[in-house]
Design an enzyme around this catalytic site. Structure first.
Site, PDB file in Angstrom:
ATOM      1  N   SER A  73      19.183 -23.058 -59.298  1.00  0.00           N
ATOM      2  CA  SER A  73      19.152 -22.768 -60.929  1.00  0.00           C
ATOM      3  C   SER A  73      17.331 -23.328 -61.591  1.00  0.00           C
ATOM      4  O   SER A  73      17.327 -24.207 -61.793  1.00  0.00           O
ATOM      5  CB  SER A  73      20.288 -23.314 -61.234  1.00  0.00           C
TER       6      SER A  73
HETATM    7  N1  SAH Z   1      23.571 -26.161 -58.156  1.00  0.00           N
HETATM    8  C1  SAH Z   1      22.838 -25.975 -57.437  1.00  0.00           C
HETATM    9  C2  SAH Z   1      22.544 -24.078 -57.521  1.00  0.00           C
HETATM   10  C3  SAH Z   1      23.144 -23.126 -56.764  1.00  0.00           C
HETATM   11  S1  SAH Z   1      22.872 -21.462 -56.535  1.00  0.00           S
HETATM   12  C4  SAH Z   1      21.323 -26.678 -57.751  1.00  0.00           C
HETATM   13  O1  SAH Z   1      21.359 -26.662 -58.867  1.00  0.00           O
HETATM   14  O2  SAH Z   1      19.892 -25.717 -56.486  1.00  0.00           O
HETATM   15  C5  SAH Z   1      24.862 -21.696 -56.182  1.00  0.00           C
HETATM   16  C6  SAH Z   1      25.936 -22.242 -54.912  1.00  0.00           C
HETATM   17  O3  SAH Z   1      26.769 -22.038 -54.992  1.00  0.00           O
HETATM   18  C7  SAH Z   1      24.992 -21.560 -53.477  1.00  0.00           C
HETATM   19  O4  SAH Z   1      24.319 -22.482 -52.863  1.00  0.00           O
HETATM   20  C8  SAH Z   1      26.283 -21.368 -52.560  1.00  0.00           C
HETATM   21  O5  SAH Z   1      26.399 -21.386 -51.677  1.00  0.00           O
HETATM   22  C9  SAH Z   1      26.825 -21.527 -53.406  1.00  0.00           C
HETATM   23  N2  SAH Z   1      28.433 -21.539 -53.369  1.00  0.00           N
HETATM   24  C10 SAH Z   1      29.273 -19.691 -54.051  1.00  0.00           C
HETATM   25  N3  SAH Z   1      30.251 -19.920 -53.718  1.00  0.00           N
HETATM   26  C11 SAH Z   1      30.649 -20.801 -53.516  1.00  0.00           C
HETATM   27  C12 SAH Z   1      32.346 -21.418 -53.312  1.00  0.00           C
HETATM   28  N4  SAH Z   1      33.542 -20.762 -53.613  1.00  0.00           N
HETATM   29  N5  SAH Z   1      32.666 -22.757 -53.397  1.00  0.00           N
HETATM   30  C13 SAH Z   1      30.570 -23.995 -53.881  1.00  0.00           C
HETATM   31  N6  SAH Z   1      29.892 -23.448 -53.426  1.00  0.00           N
HETATM   32  C14 SAH Z   1      29.612 -21.649 -53.533  1.00  0.00           C
END
Ligand code: SAH
Length: 224
Positions: A73
């Site tokens: 992010s």
């Molecule tokens: N918090 C992260 C950014 C994440 S991007 C960081 O600091 O880098 C969003 C993430 O959510 C992705 O890795 C994606 O695979 C995950 N994601 C999507 N749907 C999800 C779900 N239902 N449960 C858990 N993770 C999920």
């Protein structure tokens, strides 16, 4: 992926620290006020999450690809969501969407106990191995975070780092009394940042700016 980390890339030299200080100043001008949050951004190395080819971008205020079609992010977004959670040391925090693990590191720097769940097995495995090598130790879970992590509920704070079509019921249920949930809700491309606060079972809802997250998948998320 740099993410698996060669030693030379993990090294946190004066140049990286300088760039991080500059990023903190930028976040301040963008309206982030919480000093503890700014300190955490100033401490956690972000460049170690980057592929070598993208290393020069690590301290820009932008989201970047981390493989598997997912992103780390934007620092402003991380700071914004974290600030809205009003983290106190010892808070039990659930993060949906571990991704690179950067957000989890920020929460840990603030003294939270962090439970983080990721849907993508490859990312889960990478991050579960990588974060402890940096000295960060959240509890890792693999699965559909739109259902929360009921076995460890309730949580003082819940942060969703993927864009949701609706606020999943399970997350509201797993929020402790006086708890705060921060979640981007809306369309597949753009979402409104929503904060829910629970007090004596009553929910208060606040809406903030528009953000662009990757989609939350799963039962109460989008279809892949
Ligand atoms: N918090 C992260 C950014 C994440 S991007 C960081 O600091 O880098 C969003 C993430 O959510 C992705 O890795 C994606 O695979 C995950 N994601 C999507 N749907 C999800 C779900 N239902 N449960 C858990 N993770 C999920």
């Amino acid at each position: 992926m740099a993410f698996l980390g060669s030693k030379s890339m993990i090294e946190d030299n004066y140049k990286q620290r300088g760039l991080r200080g500059k990023l903190v100043r930028k976040l301040r001008t963008k309206g982030i006020r919480n000093e503890a949050v700014l300190d955490a951004i100033g401490k956690v190395p972000r460049h170690v999450f980057f592929d070598e080819a993208l290393l020069g971008h690590a301290y820009e205020d932008k989201a970047f690809p981390i493989g598997e079609g997912q992103t780390i992010s934007q620092p402003y977004t991380v700071a914004f969501q974290t600030e809205k959670l009003e983290i106190k040391p010892g808070d039990k925090v659930l993060e949906i969407g571990t991704g690179s693990g950067y957000q989890a590191c920020i929460l840990l720097e603030l003294g939270a106990k962090v439970y983080t769940i990721e849907f993508n097995k490859i990312l889960y495995e990478k991050t579960k191995e990588f974060l402890p090598s940096l000295g960060y130790h959240p509890y890792f879970f693999l699965g559909d975070g739109s259902k929360g992590v009921p076995v460890r509920a309730p949580y003082d704070k819940i942060i969703v780092t993927a864009g949701a079509p609706v606020i999943p019921d399970a997350l509201i249920e797993q929020l402790a009394d006086n708890g705060i949930l921060i979640i981007p809700v809306g369309g597949r491309e753009k979402q409104t940042m929503v904060r829910l606060t629970k007090k004596k079972g009553v929910l208060k809802k606040e809406e903030f700016d528009t953000f662009a997250f990757v989609p939350l998948l799963g039962k109460q998320g989008w279809k892949p």
